[in-house]
Design a protein around this motif. Structure first.
Motif, PDB file in Angstrom:
ATOM      1  N   UNK A 130     -47.804   2.750   9.530  1.00  0.00           N
ATOM      2  CA  UNK A 130     -46.637   3.516   9.089  1.00  0.00           C
ATOM      3  C   UNK A 130     -45.585   3.580  10.194  1.00  0.00           C
ATOM      4  N   UNK A 131     -46.048   3.721  11.436  1.00  0.00           N
ATOM      5  CA  UNK A 131     -45.126   3.746  12.568  1.00  0.00           C
ATOM      6  C   UNK A 131     -44.382   2.420  12.684  1.00  0.00           C
ATOM      7  N   UNK A 132     -45.080   1.316  12.466  1.00  0.00           N
ATOM      8  CA  UNK A 132     -44.437   0.004  12.543  1.00  0.00           C
ATOM      9  C   UNK A 132     -43.375  -0.148  11.457  1.00  0.00           C
ATOM     10  N   UNK A 133     -43.656   0.360  10.262  1.00  0.00           N
ATOM     11  CA  UNK A 133     -42.663   0.303   9.190  1.00  0.00           C
ATOM     12  C   UNK A 133     -41.425   1.119   9.550  1.00  0.00           C
ATOM     13  N   UNK A 134     -41.631   2.293  10.149  1.00  0.00           N
ATOM     14  CA  UNK A 134     -40.485   3.104  10.571  1.00  0.00           C
ATOM     15  C   UNK A 134     -39.671   2.387  11.638  1.00  0.00           C
ATOM     16  N   UNK A 135     -40.363   1.720  12.549  1.00  0.00           N
ATOM     17  CA  UNK A 135     -39.652   0.998  13.605  1.00  0.00           C
ATOM     18  C   UNK A 135     -38.877  -0.189  13.038  1.00  0.00           C
ATOM     19  N   UNK A 136     -39.442  -0.856  12.033  1.00  0.00           N
ATOM     20  CA  UNK A 136     -38.721  -1.954  11.392  1.00  0.00           C
ATOM     21  C   UNK A 136     -37.444  -1.439  10.728  1.00  0.00           C
ATOM     22  N   UNK A 137     -37.566  -0.319  10.009  1.00  0.00           N
ATOM     23  CA  UNK A 137     -36.391   0.263   9.362  1.00  0.00           C
ATOM     24  C   UNK A 137     -35.356   0.685  10.399  1.00  0.00           C
ATOM     25  N   UNK A 138     -35.828   1.213  11.521  1.00  0.00           N
ATOM     26  CA  UNK A 138     -34.908   1.631  12.578  1.00  0.00           C
ATOM     27  C   UNK A 138     -34.178   0.427  13.163  1.00  0.00           C
ATOM     28  N   UNK A 139     -34.885  -0.684  13.359  1.00  0.00           N
ATOM     29  CA  UNK A 139     -34.234  -1.885  13.888  1.00  0.00           C
ATOM     30  C   UNK A 139     -33.179  -2.407  12.915  1.00  0.00           C
ATOM     31  N   UNK A 140     -33.467  -2.319  11.625  1.00  0.00           N
ATOM     32  CA  UNK A 140     -32.477  -2.725  10.626  1.00  0.00           C
ATOM     33  C   UNK A 140     -31.240  -1.831  10.693  1.00  0.00           C
ATOM     34  N   UNK A 141     -31.470  -0.523  10.838  1.00  0.00           N
ATOM     35  CA  UNK A 141     -30.339   0.402  10.944  1.00  0.00           C
ATOM     36  C   UNK A 141     -29.542   0.142  12.221  1.00  0.00           C
ATOM     37  N   UNK A 142     -30.237  -0.166  13.303  1.00  0.00           N
ATOM     38  CA  UNK A 142     -29.537  -0.457  14.554  1.00  0.00           C
ATOM     39  C   UNK A 142     -28.639  -1.679  14.405  1.00  0.00           C
ATOM     40  N   UNK A 143     -29.122  -2.690  13.689  1.00  0.00           N
ATOM     41  CA  UNK A 143     -28.301  -3.882  13.469  1.00  0.00           C
ATOM     42  C   UNK A 143     -27.096  -3.558  12.589  1.00  0.00           C
ATOM     43  N   UNK A 144     -27.311  -2.750  11.556  1.00  0.00           N
ATOM     44  CA  UNK A 144     -26.208  -2.370  10.670  1.00  0.00           C
ATOM     45  C   UNK A 144     -25.176  -1.526  11.397  1.00  0.00           C
ATOM     46  N   UNK A 145     -25.629  -0.664  12.292  1.00  0.00           N
ATOM     47  CA  UNK A 145     -24.754   0.340  12.900  1.00  0.00           C
ATOM     48  C   UNK A 145     -24.221  -0.056  14.275  1.00  0.00           C
ATOM     49  N   UNK A 146     -24.586  -1.219  14.768  1.00  0.00           N
ATOM     50  CA  UNK A 146     -24.098  -1.644  16.078  1.00  0.00           C
ATOM     51  C   UNK A 146     -22.572  -1.692  16.075  1.00  0.00           C
ATOM     52  N   UNK A 147     -21.964  -1.029  17.053  1.00  0.00           N
ATOM     53  CA  UNK A 147     -20.514  -1.049  17.173  1.00  0.00           C
ATOM     54  C   UNK A 147     -19.781  -0.029  16.327  1.00  0.00           C
ATOM     55  N   UNK A 148     -20.497   0.755  15.535  1.00  0.00           N
ATOM     56  CA  UNK A 148     -19.850   1.803  14.737  1.00  0.00           C
ATOM     57  C   UNK A 148     -19.458   2.943  15.675  1.00  0.00           C
ATOM     58  N   UNK A 149     -18.181   3.308  15.676  1.00  0.00           N
ATOM     59  CA  UNK A 149     -17.710   4.301  16.640  1.00  0.00           C
ATOM     60  C   UNK A 149     -17.580   5.680  15.999  1.00  0.00           C
ATOM     61  N   UNK A 150     -17.210   6.657  16.828  1.00  0.00           N
ATOM     62  CA  UNK A 150     -17.126   8.043  16.369  1.00  0.00           C
ATOM     63  C   UNK A 150     -16.051   8.229  15.304  1.00  0.00           C
ATOM     64  N   UNK A 151     -14.969   7.475  15.400  1.00  0.00           N
ATOM     65  CA  UNK A 151     -13.910   7.601  14.392  1.00  0.00           C
ATOM     66  C   UNK A 151     -14.424   7.189  13.014  1.00  0.00           C
ATOM     67  N   UNK A 152     -15.228   6.147  12.967  1.00  0.00           N
ATOM     68  CA  UNK A 152     -15.813   5.729  11.693  1.00  0.00           C
ATOM     69  C   UNK A 152     -16.768   6.793  11.174  1.00  0.00           C
TER      70      UNK A 152
END
Length: 337
Positions: free
Chosen positions: A157-179
């Protein structure tokens, strides 16, 4: 046998200070909201909108008409193809924002989901890091076969959470506070364009969903006041049981929600919406709801009860389907994107 969870590590002083600061901000926001709506309540005696189910506390008839015109919902349009799932938001933010502003319902919905994921990412990383450290520090020495199976399931279950987190990190890379600061206005726009989840979230939380942004942009309360009634009407017209549940809670005397501050306590309205909710409820929720109705009924006249019962039945027949309690279990989360 199950593994006993390890005791949480003591919070550092900085964490305690953050908790105290958060509590202080929450108290300040509650005071701001109360003062804002209390000040508005002095404008008039509270007039019902023409052909409206809702009543805005302290709003005159003239103000009611003006607010209804200002809060008119846009007509959604169907836009083109959306970016691929998981695509970096920073690369598509401007395009999605422009499409959402133009009334593209699909773009508005997608933008809200991606922004919400990115807004939650930091806290998700913090929680996952702590949970991972606690889990990996456990010793398997002396574990029984059943405990080892449980431990293995926790690791998976921890590995699945980490996979989802890595996906979110890729989606959110470079998203700034104004966004990220555009999250609540975009929830409001998605709600205006018919997104049911966004509508429930905005009605329940409004600008309080992002308290930091509200501190910087207190006009978010004015925007909420100008939009909420139209969203309620749209939800009722669509047969949205979540809106019914939010209303019956908001009208309950003593409710401290943002929507309650806008509408004001009203035992008759509380009875009407609670009765409507009860008519659509699953059997296992019926007894509890009947007890609630009986308690509310003690403060109403027979004529009011008859009127409330008739209104609830007519409203149910006019456009509500399915079971009211399917999507609104006790403690349901309106902003679960």
């Amino acid at each position: 046998m199950s593994i006993e969870p390890s005791s949480p590590a003591p919070r550092p002083a900085s964490a305690r200070r953050r908790l105290l600061l958060a509590a202080g901000i929450a108290a300040a926001l509650a005071a701001i909201v109360a003062a804002y709506f209390a000040g508005r309540a002095g404008v008039g005696a509270g007039a019902a909108r023409p052909d409206s189910h809702v009543r805005i506390a302290g709003e005159s008839a003239a103000g009611s008409d003006a607010a209804a015109a200002a809060g008119a919902l846009p007509t959604p349009i169907k836009g083109g193809v959306l970016p691929a799932p998981g695509a970096p938001l920073k690369d598509h933010f401007a395009q999605l924002q422009a499409r959402a502003n133009a009334g593209d319902a699909g773009a508005a919905t997608r933008l809200v989901r991606d922004l919400d994921r990115c807004a939650r990412l930091r806290s998700t990383q913090w929680r996952n890091a702590g949970a991972t450290e606690d889990l990996t520090r456990r010793s398997t020495e002396g574990m029984s076969a059943a405990q080892l199976r449980t431990y293995q399931a926790l690791l998976e279950a921890m590995e699945l959470r980490q996979q989802a987190q890595r996906q979110d990190q890729a989606t959110c890379a470079g998203v700034d506070e104004a966004m990220l600061a555009s999250l609540v206005p975009n929830i409001a726009q998605a709600a205006r364009l018919g997104d049911e989840q966004a509508r429930a979230c905005y009605l329940e939380r409004g600008p309080l969903y992002d308290a930091r942004s509200l501190i910087r942009h207190p006009d978010g309360l004015r925007a909420y006041r100008g939009t909420a009634a139209a969203l309620v009407e749209a939800g009722l017209a669509a047969g949205d049981w979540r809106v019914v549940d939010l209303l019956q809670q908001a009208y309950e005397p003593g409710s401290k929600s943002l929507l309650a501050g806008l509408l004001g306590a009203d035992p008759l309205q509380h009875y009407r919406y609670l009765k409507l909710y009860r008519l659509g409820a699953e059997a296992h929720r019926a007894d509890q709801l009947d007890r609630q109705l009986a308690a509310v009924a003690t403060g109403l006249s027979p004529a009011q009860l008859a009127q409330g019962d008739a209104w609830a039945q007519n409203t149910l027949d006019a456009g509500f389907q399915g079971r009211s309690t399917d999507g609104t279990p006790p403690g349901w989360e309106a902003c679960d994107f």
